[in-house]
Design an enzyme around this catalytic site. Structure first.
Site, mmCIF file in Angstrom:
data_model
loop_
_atom_site.group_PDB
_atom_site.id
_atom_site.type_symbol
_atom_site.label_atom_id
_atom_site.label_comp_id
_atom_site.label_asym_id
_atom_site.label_seq_id
_atom_site.Cartn_x
_atom_site.Cartn_y
_atom_site.Cartn_z
ATOM 1 N N ASP A 1 -7.354 -2.211 -7.102
ATOM 2 C CA ASP A 1 -7.818 -2.818 -5.854
ATOM 3 C C ASP A 1 -8.248 -4.252 -6.127
ATOM 4 O O ASP A 1 -8.646 -4.579 -7.249
ATOM 5 C CB ASP A 1 -8.988 -2.030 -5.256
ATOM 6 N N TYR B 1 -15.401 -10.846 0.714
ATOM 7 C CA TYR B 1 -16.036 -9.536 0.489
ATOM 8 C C TYR B 1 -17.353 -9.697 -0.269
ATOM 9 O O TYR B 1 -18.333 -9.004 0.008
ATOM 10 C CB TYR B 1 -15.092 -8.606 -0.277
ATOM 11 N N ARG C 1 0.816 -1.214 0.000
ATOM 12 C CA ARG C 1 0.000 0.000 0.000
ATOM 13 C C ARG C 1 0.855 1.273 0.000
ATOM 14 O O ARG C 1 0.490 2.277 0.625
ATOM 15 C CB ARG C 1 -0.938 0.025 1.224
ATOM 16 N N ARG D 1 -2.818 7.269 1.362
ATOM 17 C CA ARG D 1 -3.185 8.523 2.027
ATOM 18 C C ARG D 1 -2.094 9.160 2.872
ATOM 19 O O ARG D 1 -2.182 10.332 3.214
ATOM 20 C CB ARG D 1 -4.443 8.305 2.879
ATOM 21 N N ARG E 1 -6.116 12.014 -5.573
ATOM 22 C CA ARG E 1 -7.324 11.280 -5.190
ATOM 23 C C ARG E 1 -8.558 12.199 -5.237
ATOM 24 O O ARG E 1 -9.648 11.780 -5.631
ATOM 25 C CB ARG E 1 -7.136 10.705 -3.781
#
Ligand code: 1CP
Length: 345
Positions: A77, A152, A27, A31, A40
Site C-alpha cells: 500500500d 494522508y 487494484r 475484495r 486476507r
C-alpha cells in the site's frame, strides 16, 4: 501464433504498438475476489497483511492465475512509506486508513534512515512473486507520490478536499516542501530496492493531484516526482516508470514532459483526442475505463472497451481502468472485459 521475445506489457512501455493491448487492472488484487478474502482473513490487520511476504505474494498472483493479466502489481500500500518515515498508520475495518496527523513544520522529525529496516518485507514479496509468474507476465512495483502521501499524513487519513494540506502548502511553503523532499527521498530508496528485488516497472500513484492551481501543481506534484525519478535513474535503475497524476486535467502534458516518466496513466475524465495531441509524441499511455462501467457490464462495457481501443489505435497503449476496481464487481464482468479486449487473438 506470434511469439514475441518480449513481454507485451514491457514492449508497449518501450513504445511498440501491439495488435492487442496488454491489460491489467488497478487494484486487481482485492475484495472482489473470493480467494483474496480467504487469504486476507488470515492476517490480523491490513498492515500485517502487507508485511507478510507469503500472504502478499499469494494475493499478487491470484488475479494472474484467474485472468492471465499481462502484469502483476505487488501487493502493498502507498501508506507503508509513512511508517518507514516513523509515523503510525493503522486501518479501521470498513472505513480506511488512519494516521496520527502530522504538522509539516516538524518535517525534520521524519526519519530518512529506516527504509530498509521497515520495508524489506516488500522486497521479499517481489522476490517470491517473480519466479512464479508466467514468462509473458511483467511485475510492477509502486509507491505513492509525495503529495498524495502527504495528504494522508497531514489529514490523518483520507479526506474530501485535502484542506489542511492545501493550506499548509501555501502558508508554510519551506517546511511543506521539506516534508515532500523527505517523502521523495525515502520513496526513491524504496523504488530502487523494489527494482533490485525484481520489479520490472515502477508506478507512482498521485491519486489526489486534482484541482491544484498551476504554480502549486508545479511545486508539489512535478518537482517532487522529478526528484524521485532523478534519484532512481542516478542509482542506475533503468526500468520504465509510469506516472498517474489522477485528475491533473490540462496539466497532464506538463507532468508528462517535465517529470521524467516513461509512460502516463490517465483517469476517467480525459478526452483521448485532445490527449493524443498534447502528450509527448509516442509516449505510452495506460487507462482509462470508468470503473463504474466495469460494474455496469453488458453492452455498455463492450462499447466502452471498443471506444478506448479505437481512440488509442496507433499509440503504445496499455488497457486499464481510470481508477481502482471496486469491491463488488462481478468476476464475470472482468472475464467479459478480457474477452472483449482479446477477441481478435
Ligand atoms: O492489486 C493491487 O493494486 C493491490 C495493491 C494496492 C495498491 C497499488 C493496494 C492494496 N493499495 C494500492 C494503492 C493505494 N492505496 C492508493 C493509490 C491508488 C488509488 O488511488 O486507488 C491509495 C490512495 C491507497 C490508500 C488506501 N489504502 C485506501 C484509500 C483510502 C481513501 O482515501 O480513499 C484504502 C481503502 C487502502 C486499503 C487497501 N489497500 C489495498 C487494498 C486491497 C486495500 C483494501 C483493504 C482490504 O479491504 O483488504
Amino acid at each position: 501464433m506470434n511469439h514475441s521475445p518480449e513481454k507485451p506489457f514491457l514492449s508497449t512501455l518501450k513504445g511498440n504498438v501491439q495488435s492487442t493491448p496488454p491489460v491489467w487492472l488497478m487494484r486487481q488484487a482485492g475484495r472482489y475476489l473470493s480467494e483474496y478474502r480467504e487469504v486476507r482473513a488470515k492476517a490480523a490487520n491490513f498492515i500485517d497483511f502487507c508485511f507478510s511476504p507469503d500472504l502478499a505474494a499469494e494475493v499478487t498472483l491470484q488475479p494472474i492465475r484467474r485472468f492471465g493479466f499481462d502484469a502483476a502489481i505487488m501487493f502493498a500500500d502507498i501508506l507503508l512509506v509513512p511508517i518507514a518515515l516513523g509515523r503510525k498508520v493503522w486501518f479501521v475495518a470498513g472505513e480506511g486508513p488512519r494516521l496520527e496527523p502530522f504538522d509539516p513544520v516538524n518535517y525534520r522529525d521524519l526519519d530518512l534512515n529506516r527504509m530498509e529496516e521497515v520495508l524489506s518485507p516488500i522486497g521479499e514479496t517481489l522476490r517470491r512473486v517473480k519466479p512464479e509468474l508466467p514468462d509473458e507476465t511483467a511485475l510492477i512495483g509502486f509507491a505513492g507520490s509525495p503529495w498524495t502521501v502527504a495528504t494522508y499524513m497531514i489529514e490523518g487519513g483520507g479526506s474530501k478536499d485535502r484542506w489542511n494540506t492545501r493550506v499548509a502548502a501555501w502558508s508554510t511553503p519551506h517546511e511543506f516542501d521539506g516534508m515532500l523532499d523527505r517523502i521523495a527521498d525515502v520513496t526513491a530508496q524504496y523504488l530502487i530496492m523494489q527494482a533490485a528485488a525484481g520489479a520490472e516497472t515502477l508506478k507512482l500513484f498521485d491519486s489526489w493531484a486534482e484541482g491544484l492551481p498551476e504554480p502549486l501543481f508545479e511545486r508539489v506534484i512535478i518537482r517532487p516526482t522529478k526528484r524521485i525519478i532523478d534519484q532512481v535513474r542516478e542509482a542506475g535503475v533503468t526500468v520504465p516508470i509510469i506516472g498517474f497524476p489522477r485528475g491533473a486535467g490540462t496539466l497532464y502534458p506538463r507532468y508528462a514532459r517535465e517529470t521524467g516518466i516513461t509512460a502516463i496513466a490517465l483517469d476517467t475524465g480525459v478526452q483521448p483526442e485532445w490527449m493524443r495531441e498534447v502528450l509527448p509524441e509516442g509516449m505510452p499511455v495506460q487507462g482509462h475505463l470508468d470503473p463504474a462501467v466495469l460494474m455496469a457490464g453488458g453492452d455498455t462495457l463492450n462499447r466502452e472497451v471498443d471506444r478506448l481501443i479505437a481512440a488509442w489505435s496507433g499509440r503504445p497503449y496499455i488497457f486499464n481502468l481510470g481508477h481502482g476496481i471496486t469491491p463488488h464487481v462481478p468476476v464475470a464482468h472482468v472475464e467479459q472485459l478480457l474477452a472483449r479486449i482479446r477477441q481478435g487473438e
